[in-house]
Design a protein around this motif. Structure first.
Motif: not given
Length: 111
Positions: A15-20, A1-11
């Protein structure tokens, strides 16, 4: 899910997956409160150790061997600070102290 959102945002996905991730999120003020509590406890322990070391340096025991000096110092200060805090401040293991104390009370024939 996060990878897909990151691809859509171009980051990058990190960057979207917080540490911890997977741990409950605690607001910054909770972390700061915990850190402050830990630092206050550490500060109190250091102040106590400093008081013990000052009292131990002011005390002038009759015996000047390491064992004799330690036994006399702990005996003199134990009512004020307790045995274990004194040993911790002086860097002496309790088993070492009690071994010295036992030999001091029951000296062998060699001594």
């Amino acid at each position: 899910m996060i990878r897909r959102l990151a691809e859509q945002q171009g980051v990058h996905h990190e960057a979207l997956d917080p540490p911890g991730r997977g741990q409950p999120h605690r607001p910054a003020h909770h972390r700061q409160t915990e850190e402050l509590r830990r630092l206050r406890k550490e500060n109190a322990e250091l102040r106590r150790a400093n008081e013990i070391l000052k009292a131990a340096s002011a005390f002038s025991p009759r015996k000047w061997t390491q064992r004799g000096r330690s036994i006399e110092t702990v005996t003199h200060l134990r009512d004020q600070f307790g045995v274990y805090p004194i040993l911790r401040a002086l860097g002496i293991a309790p088993s070492t102290y009690y071994g010295w104390l036992d030999r001091h009370r029951r000296p062998s024939d060699r001594q």
